[in-house]
Design a protein around this motif. Structure first.
Motif, mmCIF file in Angstrom:
data_model
loop_
_atom_site.group_PDB
_atom_site.id
_atom_site.type_symbol
_atom_site.label_atom_id
_atom_site.label_comp_id
_atom_site.label_asym_id
_atom_site.label_seq_id
_atom_site.Cartn_x
_atom_site.Cartn_y
_atom_site.Cartn_z
ATOM 1 N N SER A 135 108.840 43.030 18.980
ATOM 2 C CA SER A 135 108.051 44.128 19.544
ATOM 3 C C SER A 135 107.046 43.610 20.571
ATOM 4 O O SER A 135 106.585 42.466 20.483
ATOM 5 N N LEU A 136 106.721 44.463 21.514
ATOM 6 C CA LEU A 136 105.648 44.221 22.468
ATOM 7 C C LEU A 136 104.958 45.551 22.735
ATOM 8 O O LEU A 136 105.585 46.609 22.639
ATOM 9 N N ARG A 137 103.683 45.474 23.106
ATOM 10 C CA ARG A 137 102.984 46.674 23.542
ATOM 11 C C ARG A 137 102.419 46.433 24.940
ATOM 12 O O ARG A 137 101.611 45.518 25.141
ATOM 13 N N LEU A 138 102.870 47.249 25.869
ATOM 14 C CA LEU A 138 102.336 47.194 27.222
ATOM 15 C C LEU A 138 101.162 48.158 27.349
ATOM 16 O O LEU A 138 101.162 49.230 26.744
ATOM 17 N N SER A 139 100.190 47.741 28.138
ATOM 18 C CA SER A 139 99.047 48.594 28.446
ATOM 19 C C SER A 139 98.919 48.725 29.954
ATOM 20 O O SER A 139 99.302 47.819 30.697
ATOM 21 N N ALA B 173 99.968 63.045 34.867
ATOM 22 C CA ALA B 173 100.933 62.417 33.975
ATOM 23 C C ALA B 173 101.055 60.932 34.303
ATOM 24 O O ALA B 173 100.742 60.491 35.416
ATOM 25 N N MET B 174 101.545 60.185 33.325
ATOM 26 C CA MET B 174 101.783 58.751 33.498
ATOM 27 C C MET B 174 103.202 58.409 33.071
ATOM 28 O O MET B 174 103.743 59.037 32.150
ATOM 29 N N GLY B 175 103.759 57.428 33.718
ATOM 30 C CA GLY B 175 105.107 57.017 33.382
ATOM 31 C C GLY B 175 105.255 55.508 33.358
ATOM 32 O O GLY B 175 104.420 54.786 33.924
ATOM 33 N N TRP B 176 106.308 55.067 32.692
ATOM 34 C CA TRP B 176 106.721 53.666 32.716
ATOM 35 C C TRP B 176 108.125 53.603 33.303
ATOM 36 O O TRP B 176 109.000 54.409 32.934
ATOM 37 N N GLY C 103 98.744 64.502 27.022
ATOM 38 C CA GLY C 103 99.300 63.615 26.006
ATOM 39 C C GLY C 103 100.182 64.303 24.986
ATOM 40 O O GLY C 103 100.701 63.657 24.084
ATOM 41 N N GLY C 104 100.388 65.622 25.120
ATOM 42 C CA GLY C 104 101.144 66.337 24.106
ATOM 43 C C GLY C 104 102.641 66.359 24.312
ATOM 44 O O GLY C 104 103.387 66.749 23.410
ATOM 45 N N THR C 105 103.094 65.957 25.490
ATOM 46 C CA THR C 105 104.527 65.986 25.788
ATOM 47 C C THR C 105 104.954 64.627 26.294
ATOM 48 O O THR C 105 104.311 64.055 27.172
ATOM 49 N N THR C 106 106.044 64.130 25.731
ATOM 50 C CA THR C 106 106.597 62.846 26.150
ATOM 51 C C THR C 106 108.085 63.006 26.445
ATOM 52 O O THR C 106 108.725 63.968 25.993
ATOM 53 N N TYR C 107 108.595 62.047 27.202
ATOM 54 C CA TYR C 107 110.004 62.093 27.605
ATOM 55 C C TYR C 107 110.492 60.672 27.743
ATOM 56 O O TYR C 107 109.758 59.810 28.250
ATOM 57 N N ILE D 131 105.552 56.057 24.079
ATOM 58 C CA ILE D 131 104.507 56.113 25.093
ATOM 59 C C ILE D 131 103.338 56.909 24.540
ATOM 60 O O ILE D 131 103.518 57.906 23.837
ATOM 61 N N SER D 132 102.136 56.451 24.844
ATOM 62 C CA SER D 132 100.937 57.158 24.398
ATOM 63 C C SER D 132 99.834 56.914 25.417
ATOM 64 O O SER D 132 99.967 56.053 26.293
ATOM 65 N N ARG D 133 98.778 57.673 25.300
ATOM 66 C CA ARG D 133 97.664 57.491 26.227
ATOM 67 C C ARG D 133 96.353 57.735 25.501
ATOM 68 O O ARG D 133 96.280 58.529 24.561
ATOM 69 N N ASP D 134 95.327 57.041 25.955
ATOM 70 C CA ASP D 134 93.975 57.236 25.458
ATOM 71 C C ASP D 134 93.137 57.660 26.655
ATOM 72 O O ASP D 134 92.748 56.813 27.474
ATOM 73 N N ASN D 135 92.885 58.952 26.766
ATOM 74 C CA ASN D 135 92.183 59.450 27.946
ATOM 75 C C ASN D 135 90.721 59.009 27.986
ATOM 76 O O ASN D 135 90.113 58.987 29.058
ATOM 77 N N ALA D 136 90.175 58.642 26.844
ATOM 78 C CA ALA D 136 88.799 58.138 26.822
ATOM 79 C C ALA D 136 88.714 56.734 27.398
ATOM 80 O O ALA D 136 87.670 56.321 27.904
ATOM 81 N N LYS D 137 89.838 56.003 27.326
ATOM 82 C CA LYS D 137 89.872 54.621 27.821
ATOM 83 C C LYS D 137 90.631 54.496 29.138
ATOM 84 O O LYS D 137 90.830 53.389 29.643
ATOM 85 N N ASN D 138 91.105 55.632 29.676
ATOM 86 C CA ASN D 138 91.879 55.607 30.926
ATOM 87 C C ASN D 138 93.046 54.617 30.849
ATOM 88 O O ASN D 138 93.296 53.854 31.786
ATOM 89 N N THR D 139 93.744 54.642 29.742
ATOM 90 C CA THR D 139 94.801 53.667 29.502
ATOM 91 C C THR D 139 96.037 54.363 28.936
ATOM 92 O O THR D 139 95.927 55.267 28.105
ATOM 93 N N VAL D 140 97.181 53.907 29.404
ATOM 94 C CA VAL D 140 98.455 54.367 28.861
ATOM 95 C C VAL D 140 99.159 53.161 28.244
ATOM 96 O O VAL D 140 99.009 52.032 28.719
ATOM 97 N N TYR D 141 99.906 53.416 27.190
ATOM 98 C CA TYR D 141 100.557 52.342 26.438
ATOM 99 C C TYR D 141 102.060 52.594 26.348
ATOM 100 O O TYR D 141 102.524 53.733 26.410
#
Length: 121
Positions: free
Chosen positions: A17-21, A33-36, A55-59, A70-80
């Motif tokens: 496993s890996l987690r990208l930020s 929206a954000m994408g990878w 953050g409620g819809t993913t694809y 995929i997830s996001r933390d809008n308080a940290k301006n970061t997507v994972y």
């Protein structure tokens, strides 16, 4: 000017496993929206996953469904991008991207520099 900086890539064995930020600055983060995306050697860049502004819809592309999240933390301006059960075919440079709208369909107009993910067999 939107800036996106990816981190968390590296070398992992198959099944690992890996987690990208991706840290974002220069725009109201929750408004878009954000994408990878990823690009393997000799191949076109391809969509991997996306999440809408709230953050409620993913694809996901079919080949990563059930393995990537995929997830996001809008308080940290970061997507994972949490990547589990990695396979050698997941090896690529991974890019995060910011869309012009809050919908995950994009279009995407700002890109990070990319980060290498290598999965060994």
């Amino acid at each position: 000017q939107v800036q996106l900086v990816e981190s968390g890539g590296g070398l992992v064995q198959a099944g690992g496993s890996l987690r990208l930020s991706c840290a974002v600055s220069g725009r109201t983060f929750s408004a878009f929206a954000m994408g990878w995306f990823r690009q393997a050697p000799g191949k076109e860049r391809e969509f991997v996953a996306a999440i809408n502004g709230g953050g409620g819809t993913t694809y996901y592309r079919d080949s990563v469904k059930g393995r990537f999240t995929i997830s996001r933390d809008n308080a940290k301006n970061t997507v994972y991008l949490q990547m589990n059960s990695l396979k050698p075919e997941d090896t690529a440079i991974y890019y995060c991207a910011a869309a012009k709208t809050s919908h995950y369909t994009g279009p995407y107009d700002s890109w990070g520099q990319g980060i290498q993910v290598t999965v060994s067999s």
